[in-house]
Design an enzyme around this catalytic site. Structure first.
Site, PDB file in Angstrom:
ATOM      1  N   ASP A  51     -11.442  25.187 -15.466  1.00 22.86           N
ATOM      2  CA  ASP A  51     -12.276  25.407 -16.650  1.00 22.86           C
ATOM      3  C   ASP A  51     -12.508  24.113 -17.426  1.00 22.86           C
ATOM      4  O   ASP A  51     -12.382  24.078 -18.650  1.00 22.86           O
ATOM      5  CB  ASP A  51     -11.652  26.471 -17.561  1.00 22.86           C
ATOM      6  CG  ASP A  51     -12.678  27.090 -18.528  1.00 22.86           C
ATOM      7  OD1 ASP A  51     -13.864  26.721 -18.438  1.00 22.86           O
ATOM      8  OD2 ASP A  51     -12.279  27.922 -19.362  1.00 22.86           O
TER       9      ASP A  51
ATOM     10  N   HIS B  25     -16.768  26.841 -18.857  1.00 22.64           N
ATOM     11  CA  HIS B  25     -17.515  28.038 -19.253  1.00 22.64           C
ATOM     12  C   HIS B  25     -18.467  27.761 -20.413  1.00 22.64           C
ATOM     13  O   HIS B  25     -19.381  28.546 -20.661  1.00 22.64           O
ATOM     14  CB  HIS B  25     -16.547  29.183 -19.595  1.00 22.64           C
ATOM     15  CG  HIS B  25     -15.818  29.040 -20.883  1.00 22.64           C
ATOM     16  ND1 HIS B  25     -14.523  28.582 -20.963  1.00 22.64           N
ATOM     17  CD2 HIS B  25     -16.177  29.303 -22.158  1.00 22.64           C
ATOM     18  CE1 HIS B  25     -14.124  28.579 -22.215  1.00 22.64           C
ATOM     19  NE2 HIS B  25     -15.111  29.011 -22.970  1.00 22.64           N
TER      20      HIS B  25
ATOM     21  N   SER C 201     -13.616  26.607 -27.963  1.00 19.89           N
ATOM     22  CA  SER C 201     -13.463  26.165 -26.581  1.00 19.89           C
ATOM     23  C   SER C 201     -13.952  24.738 -26.399  1.00 19.89           C
ATOM     24  O   SER C 201     -15.015  24.359 -26.883  1.00 19.89           O
ATOM     25  CB  SER C 201     -14.255  27.075 -25.648  1.00 19.89           C
ATOM     26  OG  SER C 201     -13.510  28.194 -25.292  1.00 19.89           O
TER      27      SER C 201
END
Length: 584
Positions: free
Chosen positions: A140, A109, A219
Protein backbone atom coordinates in the site's frame (compact mmCIF):
# COMPACT_ATOMS: atom_id res chain seq x y z
CA UNK A 1 -17.64 -7.92 11.82
CA UNK A 2 -14.38 -6.06 12.30
CA UNK A 3 -13.23 -4.37 9.13
CA UNK A 4 -10.23 -2.26 8.26
CA UNK A 5 -10.44 0.79 6.13
CA UNK A 6 -7.95 3.04 4.44
CA UNK A 7 -7.99 6.64 5.54
CA UNK A 8 -8.82 8.28 2.23
CA UNK A 9 -11.44 10.98 1.92
CA UNK A 10 -13.79 10.64 -1.05
CA UNK A 11 -15.12 13.81 -2.63
CA UNK A 12 -17.97 14.85 -4.87
CA UNK A 13 -17.02 14.48 -8.56
CA UNK A 14 -16.40 18.18 -9.19
CA UNK A 15 -15.00 19.43 -5.92
CA UNK A 16 -12.17 19.36 -3.47
CA UNK A 17 -12.90 18.78 0.21
CA UNK A 18 -16.42 19.79 1.16
CA UNK A 19 -18.84 19.54 4.02
CA UNK A 20 -20.72 16.79 2.20
CA UNK A 21 -17.58 14.76 1.54
CA UNK A 22 -18.09 11.05 1.96
CA UNK A 23 -15.52 8.85 3.64
CA UNK A 24 -14.35 5.56 2.29
CA UNK A 25 -15.11 3.31 5.21
CA UNK A 26 -17.63 3.72 7.98
CA UNK A 27 -15.66 5.52 10.68
CA UNK A 28 -16.94 8.82 12.03
CA UNK A 29 -14.92 11.92 11.32
CA UNK A 30 -13.14 13.25 14.39
CA UNK A 31 -12.73 17.00 14.39
CA UNK A 32 -9.16 18.14 15.02
CA UNK A 33 -8.45 20.92 17.46
CA UNK A 34 -8.82 24.33 15.80
CA UNK A 35 -5.83 26.52 15.03
CA UNK A 36 -5.06 29.34 17.50
CA UNK A 37 -7.48 32.23 17.14
CA UNK A 38 -7.06 35.85 18.13
CA UNK A 39 -9.11 36.66 21.23
CA UNK A 40 -12.10 38.93 20.87
CA UNK A 41 -11.56 42.55 21.73
CA UNK A 42 -7.84 42.56 20.95
CA UNK A 43 -6.35 45.90 20.02
CA UNK A 44 -3.67 46.77 17.51
CA UNK A 45 -0.96 46.60 20.16
CA UNK A 46 -1.76 42.95 20.75
CA UNK A 47 -1.02 42.03 17.11
CA UNK A 48 2.69 41.96 17.83
CA UNK A 49 2.17 39.64 20.80
CA UNK A 50 -0.08 37.36 18.72
CA UNK A 51 2.39 37.20 15.86
CA UNK A 52 5.13 36.38 18.35
CA UNK A 53 2.98 33.51 19.61
CA UNK A 54 2.69 32.09 16.10
CA UNK A 55 6.43 32.60 15.54
CA UNK A 56 7.00 30.51 18.63
CA UNK A 57 6.41 27.36 16.61
CA UNK A 58 9.65 25.38 16.70
CA UNK A 59 11.56 25.86 13.44
CA UNK A 60 12.19 22.12 13.09
CA UNK A 61 8.51 21.31 13.56
CA UNK A 62 7.54 23.96 11.03
CA UNK A 63 10.02 22.50 8.53
CA UNK A 64 8.49 19.05 8.96
CA UNK A 65 4.93 20.34 8.57
CA UNK A 66 5.92 22.15 5.36
CA UNK A 67 7.01 18.80 3.89
CA UNK A 68 3.53 17.29 4.36
CA UNK A 69 1.22 17.90 1.39
CA UNK A 70 -2.43 17.56 0.51
CA UNK A 71 -3.34 15.32 -2.44
CA UNK A 72 -6.39 15.91 -4.61
CA UNK A 73 -6.85 12.90 -6.89
CA UNK A 74 -9.32 12.20 -9.69
CA UNK A 75 -10.04 8.49 -10.15
CA UNK A 76 -11.63 6.48 -12.95
CA UNK A 77 -12.12 2.87 -11.86
CA UNK A 78 -12.29 0.05 -14.41
CA UNK A 79 -15.67 -1.61 -14.74
CA UNK A 80 -14.88 -5.30 -14.27
CA UNK A 81 -18.49 -6.31 -14.94
CA UNK A 82 -18.58 -4.40 -18.26
CA UNK A 83 -14.85 -4.35 -19.04
CA UNK A 84 -15.18 -2.26 -22.21
CA UNK A 85 -16.30 0.66 -20.01
CA UNK A 86 -14.98 2.77 -17.15
CA UNK A 87 -16.97 3.69 -14.07
CA UNK A 88 -18.06 7.22 -13.22
CA UNK A 89 -15.26 9.65 -12.37
CA UNK A 90 -14.72 10.40 -8.68
CA UNK A 91 -12.36 12.50 -6.56
CA UNK A 92 -10.67 12.13 -3.19
CA UNK A 93 -8.21 13.89 -0.91
CA UNK A 94 -5.42 12.35 1.11
CA UNK A 95 -1.91 13.12 2.35
CA UNK A 96 1.65 12.80 1.01
CA UNK A 97 5.09 13.91 2.15
CA UNK A 98 8.57 14.59 0.80
CA UNK A 99 11.66 12.44 1.41
CA UNK A 100 15.19 12.71 0.01
CA UNK A 101 15.75 12.87 -3.74
CA UNK A 102 12.59 14.90 -4.37
CA UNK A 103 10.59 11.70 -3.89
CA UNK A 104 7.04 11.99 -2.61
CA UNK A 105 5.42 9.09 -0.74
CA UNK A 106 1.77 8.29 -0.17
CA UNK A 107 -0.48 5.21 -0.03
CA UNK A 108 -1.25 3.14 -3.11
CA UNK A 109 -4.98 3.24 -2.41
CA UNK A 110 -4.85 7.06 -2.48
CA UNK A 111 -3.80 7.11 -6.15
CA UNK A 112 -5.42 3.89 -7.38
CA UNK A 113 -6.90 4.26 -10.89
CA UNK A 114 -5.81 7.89 -10.94
CA UNK A 115 -6.26 10.14 -13.96
CA UNK A 116 -5.08 13.45 -12.47
CA UNK A 117 -3.08 13.92 -9.27
CA UNK A 118 -2.77 17.43 -7.85
CA UNK A 119 -0.63 18.27 -4.85
CA UNK A 120 -0.81 21.33 -2.61
CA UNK A 121 1.72 22.65 -0.10
CA UNK A 122 0.78 24.02 3.30
CA UNK A 123 -0.10 27.70 3.11
CA UNK A 124 0.14 27.78 -0.70
CA UNK A 125 -2.85 28.47 -2.93
CA UNK A 126 -1.31 26.69 -5.93
CA UNK A 127 -1.88 23.07 -6.91
CA UNK A 128 0.88 21.26 -8.80
CA UNK A 129 0.48 18.26 -11.11
CA UNK A 130 2.10 15.08 -9.85
CA UNK A 131 2.86 11.83 -11.68
CA UNK A 132 2.66 8.34 -10.18
CA UNK A 133 5.96 6.58 -10.89
CA UNK A 134 5.68 3.44 -8.74
CA UNK A 135 2.84 1.61 -7.00
CA UNK A 136 3.16 -1.26 -4.53
CA UNK A 137 -0.29 -2.71 -4.01
CA UNK A 138 0.70 -5.31 -1.41
CA UNK A 139 2.50 -2.81 0.82
CA UNK A 140 0.00 0.00 0.00
CA UNK A 141 2.73 2.46 -1.00
CA UNK A 142 3.16 4.75 -3.98
CA UNK A 143 5.86 7.16 -5.15
CA UNK A 144 5.03 10.43 -6.89
CA UNK A 145 7.07 12.89 -8.95
CA UNK A 146 6.49 16.60 -9.54
CA UNK A 147 8.17 17.95 -12.68
CA UNK A 148 7.94 21.60 -11.64
CA UNK A 149 11.08 22.13 -9.53
CA UNK A 150 9.65 25.30 -8.00
CA UNK A 151 7.41 23.02 -5.95
CA UNK A 152 10.41 21.91 -3.86
CA UNK A 153 11.72 25.39 -3.11
CA UNK A 154 11.98 25.97 0.62
CA UNK A 155 10.83 22.44 1.49
CA UNK A 156 13.17 20.26 3.58
CA UNK A 157 12.65 16.48 3.13
CA UNK A 158 11.54 14.43 6.11
CA UNK A 159 14.09 11.88 7.27
CA UNK A 160 13.09 8.25 7.59
CA UNK A 161 13.89 6.64 10.93
CA UNK A 162 16.54 3.97 11.26
CA UNK A 163 14.61 1.58 13.49
CA UNK A 164 11.16 0.58 14.66
CA UNK A 165 9.51 2.60 17.43
CA UNK A 166 9.24 0.94 20.81
CA UNK A 167 6.07 0.12 22.67
CA UNK A 168 4.58 3.14 24.47
CA UNK A 169 6.66 5.59 22.40
CA UNK A 170 4.77 8.81 21.68
CA UNK A 171 4.12 9.44 17.98
CA UNK A 172 2.51 12.28 16.01
CA UNK A 173 0.26 11.83 12.97
CA UNK A 174 0.33 14.71 10.47
CA UNK A 175 -2.17 14.89 7.62
CA UNK A 176 -5.29 16.33 6.06
CA UNK A 177 -8.22 14.30 7.44
CA UNK A 178 -11.93 14.96 7.11
CA UNK A 179 -13.23 17.95 9.04
CA UNK A 180 -11.37 20.81 7.37
CA UNK A 181 -8.93 21.91 4.70
CA UNK A 182 -5.93 22.75 6.87
CA UNK A 183 -3.31 20.44 8.27
CA UNK A 184 -4.22 18.39 11.34
CA UNK A 185 -1.93 16.94 14.01
CA UNK A 186 -2.86 14.21 16.49
CA UNK A 187 -0.76 12.30 19.00
CA UNK A 188 -0.82 8.81 20.42
CA UNK A 189 1.39 5.99 21.62
CA UNK A 190 2.63 2.78 20.04
CA UNK A 191 0.53 -0.06 21.45
CA UNK A 192 1.49 -3.09 19.31
CA UNK A 193 3.93 -4.25 16.64
CA UNK A 194 2.82 -7.30 14.69
CA UNK A 195 2.00 -8.76 11.28
CA UNK A 196 -1.35 -7.45 10.08
CA UNK A 197 -3.31 -7.86 6.87
CA UNK A 198 -2.99 -4.81 4.67
CA UNK A 199 -6.57 -4.30 3.52
CA UNK A 200 -5.58 -2.87 0.13
CA UNK A 201 -3.26 -5.69 -0.88
CA UNK A 202 -4.67 -8.57 1.19
CA UNK A 203 -1.14 -9.46 2.34
CA UNK A 204 0.19 -9.84 5.88
CA UNK A 205 3.11 -7.49 6.51
CA UNK A 206 4.71 -5.82 9.49
CA UNK A 207 2.59 -3.00 10.92
CA UNK A 208 2.56 -0.77 13.98
CA UNK A 209 -0.66 -0.17 15.94
CA UNK A 210 -1.16 3.23 17.56
CA UNK A 211 -4.00 4.88 19.46
CA UNK A 212 -3.84 8.19 17.56
CA UNK A 213 -6.83 9.00 15.37
CA UNK A 214 -6.42 7.94 11.72
CA UNK A 215 -9.45 9.19 9.81
CA UNK A 216 -10.37 9.47 6.17
CA UNK A 217 -7.84 11.76 4.52
CA UNK A 218 -4.98 10.84 6.90
CA UNK A 219 -3.77 8.10 4.56
CA UNK A 220 -0.29 8.67 3.19
CA UNK A 221 0.73 11.07 5.96
CA UNK A 222 3.90 10.64 8.01
CA UNK A 223 3.87 9.39 11.58
CA UNK A 224 6.67 11.10 13.49
CA UNK A 225 8.66 10.16 16.56
CA UNK A 226 8.97 12.83 19.23
CA UNK A 227 12.74 12.64 19.61
CA UNK A 228 14.44 12.76 17.23
CA UNK A 229 11.65 14.15 14.98
CA UNK A 230 11.89 11.58 12.20
CA UNK A 231 9.35 9.51 10.28
CA UNK A 232 8.72 6.10 11.83
CA UNK A 233 5.89 5.11 9.48
CA UNK A 234 3.05 6.09 7.17
CA UNK A 235 -0.61 6.16 8.26
CA UNK A 236 -2.76 3.88 6.14
CA UNK A 237 -5.71 2.14 7.81
CA UNK A 238 -7.83 1.83 10.94
CA UNK A 239 -10.14 -0.78 12.44
CA UNK A 240 -13.73 -0.03 11.54
CA UNK A 241 -15.74 -1.65 14.32
CA UNK A 242 -17.98 -0.61 17.17
CA UNK A 243 -16.05 -3.02 19.41
CA UNK A 244 -12.76 -1.15 19.01
CA UNK A 245 -11.92 2.53 19.33
CA UNK A 246 -8.80 4.59 18.60
CA UNK A 247 -6.98 1.80 16.79
CA UNK A 248 -4.99 2.92 13.80
CA UNK A 249 -2.15 1.35 11.85
CA UNK A 250 0.97 2.68 10.22
CA UNK A 251 3.33 1.17 7.67
CA UNK A 252 6.68 0.98 9.49
CA UNK A 253 9.94 2.22 8.01
CA UNK A 254 11.34 -1.29 7.22
CA UNK A 255 8.41 -1.88 4.84
CA UNK A 256 8.86 1.61 3.34
CA UNK A 257 12.60 1.07 2.88
CA UNK A 258 11.98 -2.26 1.18
CA UNK A 259 9.61 -0.56 -1.27
CA UNK A 260 12.17 2.17 -2.02
CA UNK A 261 14.96 -0.38 -2.44
CA UNK A 262 12.83 -2.47 -4.80
CA UNK A 263 12.05 0.51 -7.02
CA UNK A 264 15.66 1.77 -6.96
CA UNK A 265 17.15 -1.67 -7.60
CA UNK A 266 14.82 -2.82 -10.36
CA UNK A 267 13.63 0.47 -11.87
CA UNK A 268 10.09 -0.58 -10.96
CA UNK A 269 8.15 -2.26 -8.17
CA UNK A 270 8.41 -6.05 -8.51
CA UNK A 271 6.27 -7.16 -5.57
CA UNK A 272 6.63 -9.61 -2.70
CA UNK A 273 7.91 -13.12 -3.20
CA UNK A 274 5.92 -16.22 -2.36
CA UNK A 275 7.49 -19.20 -0.60
CA UNK A 276 5.93 -21.82 -2.89
CA UNK A 277 4.63 -24.10 -0.14
CA UNK A 278 1.98 -24.25 2.61
CA UNK A 279 2.73 -25.22 6.20
CA UNK A 280 0.93 -26.23 9.37
CA UNK A 281 1.98 -25.73 12.99
CA UNK A 282 3.36 -28.65 14.97
CA UNK A 283 1.93 -27.85 18.40
CA UNK A 284 0.15 -31.19 18.79
CA UNK A 285 2.32 -33.80 20.59
CA UNK A 286 0.88 -36.70 18.59
CA UNK A 287 1.66 -34.93 15.30
CA UNK A 288 5.25 -34.31 16.39
CA UNK A 289 5.63 -37.94 17.47
CA UNK A 290 4.17 -39.14 14.15
CA UNK A 291 6.66 -36.96 12.25
CA UNK A 292 9.54 -38.46 14.22
CA UNK A 293 10.40 -35.19 15.98
CA UNK A 294 12.37 -35.26 19.22
CA UNK A 295 11.50 -33.12 22.22
CA UNK A 296 14.30 -30.75 21.26
CA UNK A 297 13.02 -30.41 17.68
CA UNK A 298 10.69 -27.61 16.61
CA UNK A 299 9.36 -26.29 13.33
CA UNK A 300 6.44 -26.30 10.91
CA UNK A 301 5.24 -29.15 8.68
CA UNK A 302 5.05 -28.76 4.90
CA UNK A 303 1.50 -29.62 3.83
CA UNK A 304 2.04 -29.28 0.09
CA UNK A 305 4.52 -27.85 -2.39
CA UNK A 306 3.05 -25.59 -5.07
CA UNK A 307 3.35 -26.94 -8.63
CA UNK A 308 5.48 -24.02 -9.87
CA UNK A 309 7.88 -24.46 -6.94
CA UNK A 310 8.13 -28.20 -7.57
CA UNK A 311 8.76 -27.59 -11.26
CA UNK A 312 11.46 -25.03 -10.48
CA UNK A 313 13.24 -26.73 -7.57
CA UNK A 314 12.46 -30.41 -8.12
CA UNK A 315 12.01 -32.52 -5.00
CA UNK A 316 14.28 -30.44 -2.76
CA UNK A 317 11.22 -29.87 -0.59
CA UNK A 318 8.54 -32.52 -0.06
CA UNK A 319 5.17 -32.69 1.65
CA UNK A 320 5.71 -33.97 5.21
CA UNK A 321 9.10 -32.27 5.65
CA UNK A 322 9.62 -30.26 8.86
CA UNK A 323 11.14 -26.81 8.36
CA UNK A 324 13.15 -26.07 11.49
CA UNK A 325 15.05 -22.95 10.33
CA UNK A 326 14.48 -20.24 7.72
CA UNK A 327 17.80 -18.58 6.79
CA UNK A 328 19.31 -19.99 9.99
CA UNK A 329 16.53 -18.47 12.15
CA UNK A 330 14.83 -21.17 14.28
CA UNK A 331 11.07 -21.57 13.84
CA UNK A 332 8.95 -22.60 16.84
CA UNK A 333 6.19 -25.20 16.71
CA UNK A 334 3.59 -22.40 16.59
CA UNK A 335 5.22 -20.94 13.47
CA UNK A 336 6.80 -17.94 15.18
CA UNK A 337 10.33 -16.55 15.36
CA UNK A 338 12.02 -14.22 17.85
CA UNK A 339 11.39 -10.55 17.05
CA UNK A 340 13.00 -7.54 18.75
CA UNK A 341 14.50 -9.89 21.34
CA UNK A 342 11.45 -9.86 23.61
CA UNK A 343 8.59 -10.59 21.19
CA UNK A 344 7.60 -13.35 18.78
CA UNK A 345 6.14 -12.92 15.31
CA UNK A 346 5.08 -15.18 12.42
CA UNK A 347 7.96 -16.69 10.43
CA UNK A 348 6.45 -15.05 7.33
CA UNK A 349 8.02 -11.83 8.53
CA UNK A 350 11.35 -13.31 7.38
CA UNK A 351 9.84 -14.07 3.99
CA UNK A 352 8.53 -10.51 3.65
CA UNK A 353 12.12 -9.21 3.77
CA UNK A 354 12.98 -11.08 0.58
CA UNK A 355 12.79 -9.85 -3.02
CA UNK A 356 11.64 -11.76 -6.08
CA UNK A 357 14.44 -14.05 -7.33
CA UNK A 358 16.16 -14.00 -3.93
CA UNK A 359 16.97 -17.35 -2.34
CA UNK A 360 16.17 -18.77 1.09
CA UNK A 361 17.97 -21.46 3.05
CA UNK A 362 15.78 -24.08 4.74
CA UNK A 363 16.88 -26.54 7.43
CA UNK A 364 14.76 -29.70 7.26
CA UNK A 365 13.80 -32.87 9.08
CA UNK A 366 12.63 -35.69 6.81
CA UNK A 367 11.26 -38.88 8.33
CA UNK A 368 12.66 -37.78 11.68
CA UNK A 369 16.19 -37.33 10.34
CA UNK A 370 18.03 -34.11 9.62
CA UNK A 371 18.99 -33.72 5.97
CA UNK A 372 21.34 -31.20 4.30
CA UNK A 373 19.97 -27.67 4.07
CA UNK A 374 18.22 -26.81 0.80
CA UNK A 375 18.19 -23.52 -1.11
CA UNK A 376 15.00 -22.38 -2.86
CA UNK A 377 14.56 -19.52 -5.31
CA UNK A 378 11.66 -17.22 -4.44
CA UNK A 379 9.23 -16.05 -7.12
CA UNK A 380 5.94 -14.21 -7.23
CA UNK A 381 2.92 -15.82 -5.62
CA UNK A 382 1.58 -18.86 -7.47
CA UNK A 383 -2.03 -18.30 -6.39
CA UNK A 384 -4.35 -18.87 -9.34
CA UNK A 385 -6.72 -15.96 -8.69
CA UNK A 386 -5.08 -12.54 -8.29
CA UNK A 387 -6.39 -9.61 -6.29
CA UNK A 388 -6.65 -7.61 -9.51
CA UNK A 389 -5.97 -8.71 -13.11
CA UNK A 390 -4.17 -5.38 -13.62
CA UNK A 391 -1.83 -5.84 -10.67
CA UNK A 392 0.82 -7.90 -12.41
CA UNK A 393 1.33 -5.38 -15.22
CA UNK A 394 4.51 -3.43 -14.50
CA UNK A 395 6.07 -0.37 -16.11
CA UNK A 396 9.38 -0.77 -17.96
CA UNK A 397 12.44 -0.07 -15.85
CA UNK A 398 15.66 1.79 -16.49
CA UNK A 399 16.45 5.36 -17.39
CA UNK A 400 16.91 8.38 -15.21
CA UNK A 401 13.48 9.96 -15.65
CA UNK A 402 10.56 8.38 -13.81
CA UNK A 403 8.33 6.21 -15.96
CA UNK A 404 4.62 6.24 -15.10
CA UNK A 405 2.90 2.84 -14.91
CA UNK A 406 0.71 1.84 -17.85
CA UNK A 407 -3.06 2.30 -17.73
CA UNK A 408 -4.35 -1.09 -18.89
CA UNK A 409 -7.99 -2.11 -18.90
CA UNK A 410 -9.38 -5.50 -17.80
CA UNK A 411 -8.98 -8.15 -20.46
CA UNK A 412 -12.13 -9.48 -22.14
CA UNK A 413 -13.15 -11.35 -25.27
CA UNK A 414 -16.58 -11.64 -26.93
CA UNK A 415 -17.32 -14.70 -29.04
CA UNK A 416 -20.80 -14.89 -30.54
CA UNK A 417 -22.16 -12.70 -27.74
CA UNK A 418 -20.49 -14.74 -24.99
CA UNK A 419 -18.42 -12.43 -22.79
CA UNK A 420 -15.27 -14.01 -21.32
CA UNK A 421 -13.10 -12.44 -18.59
CA UNK A 422 -10.38 -13.64 -16.23
CA UNK A 423 -11.34 -14.33 -12.62
CA UNK A 424 -10.01 -11.93 -9.97
CA UNK A 425 -11.06 -10.63 -6.58
CA UNK A 426 -11.74 -7.26 -8.23
CA UNK A 427 -14.20 -8.92 -10.62
CA UNK A 428 -15.99 -10.75 -7.79
CA UNK A 429 -16.21 -7.53 -5.78
CA UNK A 430 -17.73 -5.78 -8.80
CA UNK A 431 -20.28 -8.55 -9.25
CA UNK A 432 -21.23 -9.35 -5.65
CA UNK A 433 -20.23 -6.30 -3.60
CA UNK A 434 -17.97 -6.05 -0.57
CA UNK A 435 -19.42 -9.31 0.82
CA UNK A 436 -18.35 -11.22 -2.29
CA UNK A 437 -16.63 -13.90 -0.20
CA UNK A 438 -20.01 -15.07 1.10
CA UNK A 439 -22.09 -14.31 -2.01
CA UNK A 440 -19.95 -15.55 -4.90
CA UNK A 441 -20.59 -19.07 -6.29
CA UNK A 442 -18.90 -21.82 -4.31
CA UNK A 443 -17.11 -23.21 -7.35
CA UNK A 444 -15.51 -19.83 -8.06
CA UNK A 445 -14.60 -19.33 -4.41
CA UNK A 446 -12.93 -22.74 -4.39
CA UNK A 447 -10.59 -21.47 -7.12
CA UNK A 448 -9.93 -18.30 -5.12
CA UNK A 449 -9.07 -20.17 -1.93
CA UNK A 450 -7.31 -23.27 -3.22
CA UNK A 451 -6.34 -22.58 -6.83
CA UNK A 452 -2.62 -22.79 -7.68
CA UNK A 453 -0.88 -22.12 -10.96
CA UNK A 454 0.86 -24.90 -12.86
CA UNK A 455 2.22 -22.35 -15.38
CA UNK A 456 2.98 -18.65 -14.93
CA UNK A 457 0.23 -17.66 -17.37
CA UNK A 458 -2.53 -19.78 -15.80
CA UNK A 459 -5.82 -18.10 -14.90
CA UNK A 460 -9.48 -18.97 -14.49
CA UNK A 461 -11.55 -17.98 -17.54
CA UNK A 462 -15.14 -17.04 -16.72
CA UNK A 463 -18.17 -16.78 -18.99
CA UNK A 464 -19.33 -13.54 -17.44
CA UNK A 465 -22.59 -12.98 -19.33
CA UNK A 466 -24.35 -13.60 -22.63
CA UNK A 467 -25.28 -10.64 -24.85
CA UNK A 468 -28.61 -11.92 -26.18
CA UNK A 469 -28.90 -12.59 -29.92
CA UNK A 470 -30.57 -15.17 -32.10
CA UNK A 471 -27.26 -16.99 -32.48
CA UNK A 472 -26.99 -17.68 -28.74
CA UNK A 473 -30.65 -18.02 -27.82
CA UNK A 474 -31.25 -20.26 -24.83
CA UNK A 475 -28.02 -19.35 -23.03
CA UNK A 476 -29.15 -15.93 -21.69
CA UNK A 477 -29.40 -17.11 -18.08
CA UNK A 478 -25.80 -18.27 -17.83
CA UNK A 479 -23.85 -15.93 -15.58
CA UNK A 480 -20.33 -16.18 -14.13
CA UNK A 481 -19.54 -19.76 -15.09
CA UNK A 482 -15.96 -21.02 -15.22
CA UNK A 483 -14.84 -22.41 -18.59
CA UNK A 484 -13.06 -25.76 -18.57
CA UNK A 485 -12.48 -26.45 -22.27
CA UNK A 486 -13.20 -25.39 -25.82
CA UNK A 487 -13.80 -28.18 -28.36
CA UNK A 488 -12.19 -30.66 -25.98
CA UNK A 489 -9.04 -28.63 -25.34
CA UNK A 490 -8.45 -27.44 -21.79
CA UNK A 491 -8.50 -23.64 -21.56
CA UNK A 492 -5.51 -22.39 -19.54
CA UNK A 493 -6.02 -18.64 -19.82
CA UNK A 494 -7.94 -15.96 -21.73
CA UNK A 495 -5.32 -15.65 -24.47
CA UNK A 496 -5.46 -19.40 -24.99
CA UNK A 497 -9.25 -19.31 -25.34
CA UNK A 498 -9.04 -16.53 -27.93
CA UNK A 499 -6.43 -18.43 -29.89
CA UNK A 500 -8.49 -21.63 -29.83
CA UNK A 501 -11.58 -19.77 -31.01
CA UNK A 502 -9.78 -18.10 -33.94
CA UNK A 503 -7.89 -21.24 -34.98
CA UNK A 504 -11.01 -23.39 -34.83
CA UNK A 505 -11.84 -25.30 -38.04
CA UNK A 506 -14.78 -27.32 -36.65
CA UNK A 507 -18.39 -26.50 -37.47
CA UNK A 508 -19.21 -25.75 -33.84
CA UNK A 509 -17.68 -24.00 -30.85
CA UNK A 510 -18.31 -26.23 -27.83
CA UNK A 511 -17.60 -24.68 -24.41
CA UNK A 512 -17.65 -27.00 -21.39
CA UNK A 513 -18.70 -25.40 -18.08
CA UNK A 514 -17.91 -27.21 -14.80
CA UNK A 515 -18.81 -28.57 -12.35
CA UNK A 516 -21.80 -30.30 -13.97
CA UNK A 517 -20.55 -30.43 -17.56
CA UNK A 518 -23.03 -27.88 -18.92
CA UNK A 519 -22.44 -27.33 -22.65
CA UNK A 520 -22.64 -24.09 -24.61
CA UNK A 521 -22.52 -24.80 -28.35
CA UNK A 522 -22.51 -22.19 -31.11
CA UNK A 523 -22.34 -22.52 -34.87
CA UNK A 524 -18.85 -21.13 -35.53
CA UNK A 525 -19.66 -19.31 -38.80
CA UNK A 526 -22.95 -17.90 -37.55
CA UNK A 527 -21.33 -16.71 -34.32
CA UNK A 528 -18.57 -14.92 -36.24
CA UNK A 529 -21.04 -13.34 -38.64
CA UNK A 530 -23.28 -12.09 -35.81
CA UNK A 531 -20.52 -10.42 -33.79
CA UNK A 532 -20.57 -6.97 -35.53
CA UNK A 533 -24.33 -6.66 -34.98
CA UNK A 534 -24.04 -7.78 -31.34
CA UNK A 535 -21.30 -5.23 -30.71
CA UNK A 536 -23.31 -2.45 -32.35
CA UNK A 537 -26.40 -3.32 -30.36
CA UNK A 538 -24.50 -2.86 -27.10
CA UNK A 539 -22.24 0.05 -28.17
CA UNK A 540 -19.09 -2.06 -27.76
CA UNK A 541 -16.27 -0.85 -30.04
CA UNK A 542 -14.34 -4.12 -30.33
CA UNK A 543 -14.79 -7.82 -29.65
CA UNK A 544 -11.84 -7.87 -27.27
CA UNK A 545 -9.60 -5.73 -25.09
CA UNK A 546 -6.51 -4.01 -26.59
CA UNK A 547 -4.04 -6.58 -25.20
CA UNK A 548 -5.95 -9.51 -26.73
CA UNK A 549 -6.50 -7.53 -29.92
CA UNK A 550 -2.75 -7.15 -30.34
CA UNK A 551 -2.28 -10.86 -29.61
CA UNK A 552 -4.80 -11.91 -32.26
CA UNK A 553 -3.26 -9.60 -34.84
CA UNK A 554 0.12 -11.19 -34.13
CA UNK A 555 -1.49 -14.51 -34.99
CA UNK A 556 -2.70 -13.01 -38.30
CA UNK A 557 -6.46 -13.03 -37.64
CA UNK A 558 -9.06 -10.31 -38.18
CA UNK A 559 -11.16 -9.09 -35.26
CA UNK A 560 -14.80 -8.11 -35.36
CA UNK A 561 -15.69 -4.47 -34.72
CA UNK A 562 -19.00 -2.78 -34.13
CA UNK A 563 -20.91 -2.03 -37.32
CA UNK A 564 -22.56 1.38 -37.12
CA UNK A 565 -21.93 2.02 -33.44
CA UNK A 566 -24.96 3.59 -31.88
CA UNK A 567 -27.50 1.96 -34.23
CA UNK A 568 -30.18 0.41 -32.07
CA UNK A 569 -27.87 0.85 -29.13
CA UNK A 570 -28.93 -0.76 -25.91
CA UNK A 571 -28.18 0.86 -22.60
CA UNK A 572 -24.57 -0.19 -22.17
CA UNK A 573 -24.68 0.80 -18.54
CA UNK A 574 -27.44 -1.59 -17.77
CA UNK A 575 -25.19 -4.43 -16.70
CA UNK A 576 -26.23 -8.04 -16.89
CA UNK A 577 -29.92 -8.19 -17.54
CA UNK A 578 -30.37 -11.93 -17.30
CA UNK A 579 -28.99 -13.17 -14.01
CA UNK A 580 -30.01 -16.76 -13.78
CA UNK A 581 -28.46 -19.16 -11.33
CA UNK A 582 -24.76 -18.43 -10.92
CA UNK A 583 -22.51 -21.29 -11.80
CA UNK A 584 -18.82 -21.73 -11.05
Amino acid sequence: MTRKRGGELALPPDGDAGEDAKMRGRGRARIASPAPRRPRGHDADSDEDYDSELDGEHEEQRSIRDAVFRLIVTHVEPNYSLPWQQRRQSSSTSTAFLISGNRILTNAHCVENETVVRIKKRGDDRKFIATVVAVGRECDLAMLHVADLSFFEGVVPIELGKQLPRLQDTVTVVGYPVGGDNQSITQGVVSRIDLQEYSHGSVQLLSVQIDAAINSGNSGGPVLASSPPECVGIAFQAIDSGAAESIGYLIPVPVVERFLTDVSKNGRYTGYAGCGYDVQHCENPSLRHFQGMKKSDAGVRVMNVHPLCAKRDGDKLRAGDIITHFDSTPIANDGTVVFNREQRISWRYLLSQKFVEDTCLLSLLRDGKRIPDVTLELQLSSLLVPTSPLHGLLPPGGGGAPTPPPRPTPSFAIVGGLVFVSLSEAFLRSEYGEDWESKAPICLMERVVNGLKTRDSDEVVVLSQVLAHAVNVGYETIVNAAVASLNGQKVSDLRHLVRLAHENTDKFLHFDLPPFGEAVVLDAKEARAAEPAILAQHNIPSAMSPDLLAHVRELGFAVAASEGAGRGAADARGGKTARGRARG
